[in-house]
Each structure stands twice: as C-alpha cells, then as structure tokens.
Write a protein that holds these residues in place. Sequence first.
Motif, PDB file in Angstrom:
ATOM      1  N   GLY A  16      21.699  34.302  57.443  1.00 15.33           N
ATOM      2  CA  GLY A  16      21.931  33.719  56.121  1.00 15.33           C
ATOM      3  C   GLY A  16      20.799  33.949  55.131  1.00 15.33           C
ATOM      4  N   GLN A  17      19.843  34.784  55.482  1.00 16.95           N
ATOM      5  CA  GLN A  17      18.659  34.965  54.620  1.00 16.95           C
ATOM      6  C   GLN A  17      19.011  35.559  53.268  1.00 16.95           C
ATOM      7  OE1 GLN A  17      15.045  34.136  55.490  1.00 16.95           O
ATOM      8  NE2 GLN A  17      16.667  32.803  56.183  1.00 16.95           N
ATOM      9  N   THR A  18      19.995  36.435  53.239  1.00 17.02           N
ATOM     10  CA  THR A  18      20.490  36.962  51.967  1.00 17.02           C
ATOM     11  C   THR A  18      21.770  36.240  51.572  1.00 17.02           C
ATOM     12  OG1 THR A  18      19.521  39.148  52.245  1.00 17.02           O
ATOM     13  CG2 THR A  18      21.479  39.005  50.850  1.00 17.02           C
ATOM     14  N   SER A  25       6.808  39.150  48.411  1.00 16.23           N
ATOM     15  CA  SER A  25       7.920  39.113  49.376  1.00 16.23           C
ATOM     16  C   SER A  25       7.663  39.969  50.605  1.00 16.23           C
ATOM     17  CB  SER A  25       9.192  39.632  48.703  1.00 16.23           C
ATOM     18  OG  SER A  25       9.050  41.015  48.415  1.00 16.23           O
ATOM     19  N   ARG A  26       6.786  40.919  50.467  1.00 14.51           N
ATOM     20  CA  ARG A  26       6.502  41.966  51.464  1.00 14.51           C
ATOM     21  C   ARG A  26       7.623  42.992  51.580  1.00 14.51           C
ATOM     22  NH1 ARG A  26       3.961  39.933  56.811  1.00 14.51           N
ATOM     23  NH2 ARG A  26       2.765  41.829  56.736  1.00 14.51           N
ATOM     24  N   PHE A  27       8.647  42.917  50.702  1.00 13.55           N
ATOM     25  CA  PHE A  27       9.608  44.010  50.611  1.00 13.55           C
ATOM     26  C   PHE A  27       8.848  45.280  50.238  1.00 13.55           C
ATOM     27  CE2 PHE A  27      13.232  40.967  49.967  1.00 13.55           C
ATOM     28  CZ  PHE A  27      14.132  41.563  50.835  1.00 13.55           C
ATOM     29  N   ALA A  28       9.422  46.433  50.570  1.00  9.28           N
ATOM     30  CA  ALA A  28       8.739  47.707  50.335  1.00  9.28           C
ATOM     31  C   ALA A  28       8.925  48.182  48.890  1.00  9.28           C
ATOM     32  CB  ALA A  28       9.293  48.762  51.289  1.00  9.28           C
TER      33      ALA A  28
HETATM   34  C1  LIG Z   1      11.679  35.670  51.031  1.00  8.29           C
HETATM   35  C2  LIG Z   1      12.269  36.882  51.721  1.00  8.29           C
HETATM   36  C3  LIG Z   1      11.439  37.971  51.990  1.00  8.29           C
HETATM   37  C4  LIG Z   1      11.949  39.112  52.627  1.00  8.29           C
HETATM   38  N1  LIG Z   1      11.121  40.154  52.870  1.00  8.29           N
HETATM   39  C5  LIG Z   1      11.610  41.256  53.461  1.00  8.29           C
HETATM   40  C6  LIG Z   1      10.784  42.382  53.753  1.00  8.29           C
HETATM   41  O1  LIG Z   1       9.566  42.402  53.533  1.00  8.29           O
HETATM   42  N2  LIG Z   1      11.360  43.477  54.319  1.00  8.29           N
HETATM   43  C7  LIG Z   1      12.702  43.512  54.652  1.00  8.29           C
HETATM   44  O2  LIG Z   1      13.169  44.517  55.166  1.00  8.29           O
HETATM   45  N3  LIG Z   1      13.498  42.458  54.406  1.00  8.29           N
HETATM   46  C8  LIG Z   1      12.996  41.343  53.835  1.00  8.29           C
HETATM   47  N4  LIG Z   1      13.824  40.281  53.614  1.00  8.29           N
HETATM   48  C9  LIG Z   1      15.255  40.382  54.053  1.00  8.29           C
HETATM   49  C10 LIG Z   1      15.446  39.752  55.438  1.00  8.29           C
HETATM   50  O3  LIG Z   1      14.577  40.354  56.338  1.00  8.29           O
HETATM   51  C11 LIG Z   1      16.870  39.859  56.029  1.00  8.29           C
HETATM   52  O4  LIG Z   1      16.995  40.993  56.838  1.00  8.29           O
HETATM   53  C12 LIG Z   1      17.959  39.965  55.033  1.00  8.29           C
HETATM   54  O5  LIG Z   1      17.822  38.946  54.073  1.00  8.29           O
HETATM   55  C13 LIG Z   1      19.335  39.800  55.728  1.00  8.29           C
HETATM   56  O6  LIG Z   1      19.363  38.514  56.293  1.00  8.29           O
HETATM   57  P1  LIG Z   1      20.197  38.131  57.562  1.00  8.29           P
HETATM   58  O7  LIG Z   1      19.900  39.043  58.690  1.00  8.29           O
HETATM   59  O8  LIG Z   1      20.011  36.670  57.752  1.00  8.29           O
HETATM   60  O9  LIG Z   1      21.718  38.469  57.149  1.00  8.29           O
HETATM   61  P2  LIG Z   1      22.725  37.576  56.268  1.00  8.29           P
HETATM   62  O10 LIG Z   1      22.048  37.132  55.049  1.00  8.29           O
HETATM   63  O11 LIG Z   1      23.362  36.536  57.106  1.00  8.29           O
HETATM   64  O12 LIG Z   1      23.826  38.681  55.940  1.00  8.29           O
HETATM   65  C14 LIG Z   1      23.544  39.717  55.019  1.00  8.29           C
HETATM   66  C15 LIG Z   1      24.800  40.591  54.868  1.00  8.29           C
HETATM   67  O13 LIG Z   1      25.044  41.310  56.075  1.00  8.29           O
HETATM   68  C16 LIG Z   1      26.350  41.022  56.577  1.00  8.29           C
HETATM   69  N5  LIG Z   1      26.219  41.005  58.040  1.00  8.29           N
HETATM   70  C17 LIG Z   1      25.350  40.246  58.752  1.00  8.29           C
HETATM   71  N6  LIG Z   1      25.433  40.574  60.069  1.00  8.29           N
HETATM   72  C18 LIG Z   1      26.372  41.542  60.171  1.00  8.29           C
HETATM   73  C19 LIG Z   1      26.906  42.299  61.258  1.00  8.29           C
HETATM   74  N7  LIG Z   1      26.488  42.123  62.529  1.00  8.29           N
HETATM   75  N8  LIG Z   1      27.856  43.222  60.997  1.00  8.29           N
HETATM   76  C20 LIG Z   1      28.285  43.421  59.730  1.00  8.29           C
HETATM   77  N9  LIG Z   1      27.825  42.744  58.656  1.00  8.29           N
HETATM   78  C21 LIG Z   1      26.875  41.820  58.877  1.00  8.29           C
HETATM   79  C22 LIG Z   1      26.731  39.681  55.970  1.00  8.29           C
HETATM   80  O14 LIG Z   1      28.135  39.538  55.872  1.00  8.29           O
HETATM   81  C23 LIG Z   1      26.078  39.782  54.598  1.00  8.29           C
HETATM   82  O15 LIG Z   1      26.880  40.539  53.726  1.00  8.29           O
HETATM   83  C24 LIG Z   1      13.334  39.140  52.998  1.00  8.29           C
HETATM   84  C25 LIG Z   1      14.163  38.040  52.736  1.00  8.29           C
HETATM   85  C26 LIG Z   1      13.646  36.922  52.114  1.00  8.29           C
HETATM   86  C27 LIG Z   1      14.560  35.741  51.868  1.00  8.29           C
END
Ligand SMILES: Cc1cc2nc3c(=O)[nH]c(=O)nc-3n(C[C@H](O)[C@H](O)[C@H](O)COP(=O)(O)OP(=O)(O)OC[C@H]3O[C@@H](n4cnc5c(N)ncnc54)[C@H](O)[C@@H]3O)c2cc1C
Length: 264
Positions: free
Chosen positions: A31-33, A181-184
Amino acid sequence: MYDFNFHKPATLDAALETFESSDDGQFMAGGQTMIPVMKQRLAMPSDVIDLGAIDDLNGISAGNGLVSIGAMTPHAAVAASGTVQDAIPALAELAGRIGDPHVRNRGTIGGSIANSDPAADYPAAVLGLKAIVRTNRREVAADDFFTDLFETALDEGELIIAVDFPIADAAAYEKFENPASRFALVGVMVCRTGSDVRVAVTGAGPCAFRVTEMEQALAANFNPEALKGISIGADDLNSDIHASAEYRAHLVGVMAGRAVGRMA
Ligand SMILES: Cc1cc2nc3c(=O)[nH]c(=O)nc-3n(C[C@H](O)[C@H](O)[C@H](O)COP(=O)(O)OP(=O)(O)OC[C@H]3O[C@@H](n4cnc5c(N)ncnc54)[C@H](O)[C@@H]3O)c2cc1C
C-alpha cells in the motif's frame, strides 16, 4: 477516503477469483503507493484485494543459476537476505538503499515494478540483470516489461508471482538519490555475464531503459574509460524541480562510470 470493499484472501486462487467478481478490483501489496493514490482519488477501486496473507507470494530462493524473489517480498527482506547477498550483492545493496526503514518494510518488489515509477530503483535491476517477471499467466522478459511512465506489459487483472534474476558474473548499482525520498534522480545498474554487458538506467526517462552504446563499448573494453565520449541525448528525459533533463543525461554517464569502476 471513500467506501470500498476490502478483501484479504489466503490463496492466490481466491485473490484472482475475488478480482474477477469485482466491478473494479485492484490488488494491494504494501500500500505504499496505492493508499496515497487512493487518498488523492487518483484511483478509486471498488474492491481492494490485499495480497499480504498469501504466503506463496513471499520469499526468496536460489537454484539453477537464478535468484527468485516472490512478489510480496519486502525490500528489507531482500536487503537482509544472505542468499541475495551471496549471489547478487548489487541487488541486496539496491534494496537496502530504497527509501527509509518504513518503506523498506512495507514496500514490495511486485508493487514496485507493477507501479513502474520512473524514479524507482528495482526497474534498473530487473532490466540490467535480465530478469524474468513471472505472472499468473506467463513469463515476461525484462526488456518487454517496462513500457512507459507508470505503464508495464501487465494486462488487466494480471498478477506478478515472482521475479527471477539470473546470477551475473558481476554487477553494480550506483544512484544519485533525492536526499528526501531516496528515489533515484538517476540510477544505473551495470551487469556483466561472460562477454554480455547490460547497462540499465532508472530515474532519467519515463521508464527504465538500456544504453546500448555503452553496452557495446564496455563489451569491447570493460573500463570506465570506455564510456568517455558517449553522451546521452536529453530530448526524451525527465525534467522537474529536482533536475533538468540535461543534468540527468550527464548523471547517466557519471553513475555508469562509477558502477563500472567498482566492477573493473
Ligand atoms: C516515502 C517513500 C519513499 C520511497 N522511496 C523509494 C526509493 O528510494 N526507491 C524506490 O525504488 N522506491 C521508493 N518508494 C516506493 C516504494 O519502495 C514501493 O515499492 C512502492 O511505493 C510500491 O509500494 P508497494 O509495494 O506497497 O505496492 P502498492 O502500493 O500496494 O501497489 C502499487 C501498485 O502495484 C500493484 N501491485 C502490487 N502488487 C502487485 C502484484 N503482485 N502484481 C500486480 N500488481 C501489483 C497495485 O495494484 C498498485 O497498482 C518510496 C515510497 C515512499 C512512500
């Protein structure tokens, strides 16, 4: 937040059945995104299908020259995995540099690559290491997976099961990160297996991409010097408050050189 139905199935089949019977279902990993996107009403699924109770989607294994990472495996588990550290240390290091501890404990590899955020780290690893994305329907080669900004080859209702990473002879990942955020801003994964060299870039364009000119130069001479004189066009690159397209283009060369320098 608005009303929606919440499901937490215990099996893959139940998750897929729930999706099929929903009006407008969406899978949720950590749920992070997805949760911020729902809060902003950018997505309004009728049914949220939490994948968190499906044990088959979580875990890391190695064998037959591959490291397989289940879609629901959090970044922190990849970073801490002895299996990943031994087989593909650059992948463990990349996972350990994602976001902060909260993000690394909730965010998953499946959610990251399904989202295809242009600044995410994993896309560079998937593309650079020539991974295979395994879904409930097929296997997708890394070169075909990331198609555009927040777009992938996944079809409606297609679920990522795992990502299979071939074990390379050597690999290194270098990123110039957003300090908040440490995103690239730009991240580059360089990977060498036999005479094959791959250079995959994240952060710079709408989605992850390879730089074939660098790959050819490095295949002939695996040394940072081989990259001198190769310039990346800025025309199709991202430009925002953090960095111009020209700056990102410059960073691709710098990050690629640093990665090669660590491997040479
Ligand atoms: C403050 C912050 C900082 C961050 N910094 C970085 C960073 O430095 N580098 C980086 O790479 N990322 C970063 N992120 C992103 C983070 O690492 C997550 O990977 C990203 O937010 C996705 O989150 P999640 O895995 O919880 O997926 P969700 O948010 O739950 O889902 C994201 C999407 O993927 C879909 N989904 C999820 N799982 C599956 C599956 N198995 N099959 C098909 N569809 C699927 C969902 O339906 C949704 O559309 C950051 C996020 C935040 C909030």
